[in-house]
Design a protein around this motif. Structure first.
Motif, short mmCIF file in Angstrom:
data_model
loop_
_atom_site.label_atom_id
_atom_site.label_comp_id
_atom_site.label_asym_id
_atom_site.label_seq_id
_atom_site.Cartn_x
_atom_site.Cartn_y
_atom_site.Cartn_z
N ARG A 28 37.97 40.94 -3.54
CA ARG A 28 38.32 40.81 -2.13
C ARG A 28 37.86 42.08 -1.42
NH1 ARG A 28 39.23 36.96 0.96
NH2 ARG A 28 40.35 35.94 -0.69
N THR A 29 36.94 41.94 -0.45
CA THR A 29 36.45 43.12 0.26
C THR A 29 37.59 43.77 1.04
OG1 THR A 29 35.76 41.83 2.19
CG2 THR A 29 34.10 42.21 0.48
N PHE A 47 33.75 42.81 5.33
CA PHE A 47 35.18 42.51 5.41
C PHE A 47 35.43 41.63 6.61
CE2 PHE A 47 39.34 43.33 7.18
CZ PHE A 47 40.16 43.15 6.10
N PRO A 48 36.26 40.62 6.53
CA PRO A 48 36.98 40.16 5.35
C PRO A 48 36.19 39.06 4.64
CG PRO A 48 37.86 39.06 7.28
CD PRO A 48 36.73 39.95 7.75
N GLU A 69 21.98 42.26 -15.47
CA GLU A 69 21.63 41.83 -14.12
C GLU A 69 22.92 41.38 -13.47
OE1 GLU A 69 18.07 39.33 -13.45
OE2 GLU A 69 19.44 38.06 -12.26
N ILE A 70 23.16 41.89 -12.27
CA ILE A 70 24.38 41.58 -11.54
C ILE A 70 24.01 41.05 -10.17
CG2 ILE A 70 26.61 42.45 -10.73
CD1 ILE A 70 24.87 44.82 -12.87
N ALA A 71 24.60 39.93 -9.80
CA ALA A 71 24.35 39.36 -8.47
C ALA A 71 25.65 39.34 -7.69
CB ALA A 71 23.80 37.95 -8.59
N LEU A 72 25.53 39.48 -6.39
CA LEU A 72 26.69 39.40 -5.52
C LEU A 72 26.51 38.19 -4.61
CD1 LEU A 72 28.65 42.16 -3.87
CD2 LEU A 72 27.93 40.24 -2.46
N PHE A 73 27.50 37.31 -4.65
CA PHE A 73 27.56 36.13 -3.81
C PHE A 73 28.80 36.25 -2.93
CE2 PHE A 73 25.40 34.80 -7.66
CZ PHE A 73 24.35 34.03 -7.19
N GLU A 74 28.80 35.56 -1.80
CA GLU A 74 30.01 35.46 -1.00
C GLU A 74 30.63 34.11 -1.26
OE1 GLU A 74 31.56 35.68 3.62
OE2 GLU A 74 29.62 36.57 3.11
N LYS A 75 31.92 34.11 -1.56
CA LYS A 75 32.62 32.86 -1.87
C LYS A 75 32.42 31.87 -0.72
CE LYS A 75 36.85 31.27 -3.93
NZ LYS A 75 38.07 31.72 -4.57
N GLY A 76 32.05 30.64 -1.08
CA GLY A 76 31.83 29.60 -0.09
C GLY A 76 30.41 29.53 0.43
N GLN A 77 29.55 30.46 0.02
CA GLN A 77 28.15 30.45 0.44
C GLN A 77 27.27 30.39 -0.80
OE1 GLN A 77 27.13 33.58 3.19
NE2 GLN A 77 28.99 33.28 4.38
N GLU A 78 26.18 29.66 -0.71
CA GLU A 78 25.30 29.48 -1.87
C GLU A 78 24.31 30.62 -2.07
OE1 GLU A 78 25.59 27.16 -4.30
OE2 GLU A 78 27.41 26.71 -3.19
N ALA A 79 23.78 31.18 -0.99
CA ALA A 79 22.70 32.16 -1.10
C ALA A 79 23.20 33.47 -1.70
CB ALA A 79 22.09 32.42 0.27
#
Length: 156
Positions: A22-23, A81-82, A102-112
């Motif tokens: 959670r940001t 945030f948020p 390898e680490i990826a960052l996604f935003e919950k609810g978004q695919e890209a």
């Protein structure tokens, strides 16, 4: 590491472990998006969470500890945030005493995918600070092999 265009197409299915974060208001910089330094902090957190949960790593008592010897990140879109970030982890290579994540960052609810980074970590003995001639601990290797993604060599 894959080329930039390939990284931009990453999905959660390309990874073997996901951790939510959670940001916080303090993660944002003056441009109202997550500061670049926070990405490295989160990447380090997701890989250490995996080591503790799935590889038997104990920060205080494991005979080996690790050092990050290389890191970089490619940013594709901001997060701020948020929001709830999903940190996705995989192993691209395991050596005798090193591992490439390898680490990826996604935003919950978004695919890209928002960003993709790479950490190279070397496991060293506590006493010497040098890689063990025997390599990394067997439990560590087994745990890392669970999230290893074997790439198919390209045909020329």
């Amino acid at each position: 590491m894959a080329d930039l265009e390939q990284l931009k197409t990453r999905t959660r299915a390309d990874y073997r472990y996901i951790l939510e974060y959670r940001t916080r208001w303090s993660d944002n910089d003056m441009y109202a998006h997550m500061n670049n330094s926070i990405y490295n902090h989160l990447y380090d957190s997701v890989l250490n969470a995996y080591l503790i949960e799935h590889c038997g790593f104990d920060l205080n008592t494991s005979p080996q500890h690790s050092r990050v010897v290389h890191s970089h990140n490619d940013y594709f879109a901001p997060i701020s945030f948020p929001a709830c970030a999903e940190l996705a982890l995989r192993v691209n290579r395991i050596g005798n005493s090193s591992v490439t994540y390898e680490i990826a960052l996604f935003e919950k609810g978004q695919e890209a995918v928002k960003s993709v980074g790479e950490f190279v970590q070397v496991f060293v003995t506590r006493e010497t600070g040098r890689p063990s001639p025997q390599g990394m601990e067997p439990n560590m290797r087994r745990g890392l092999e669970r999230i290893l993604v074997k790439s198919i060599p390209s045909k020329l």
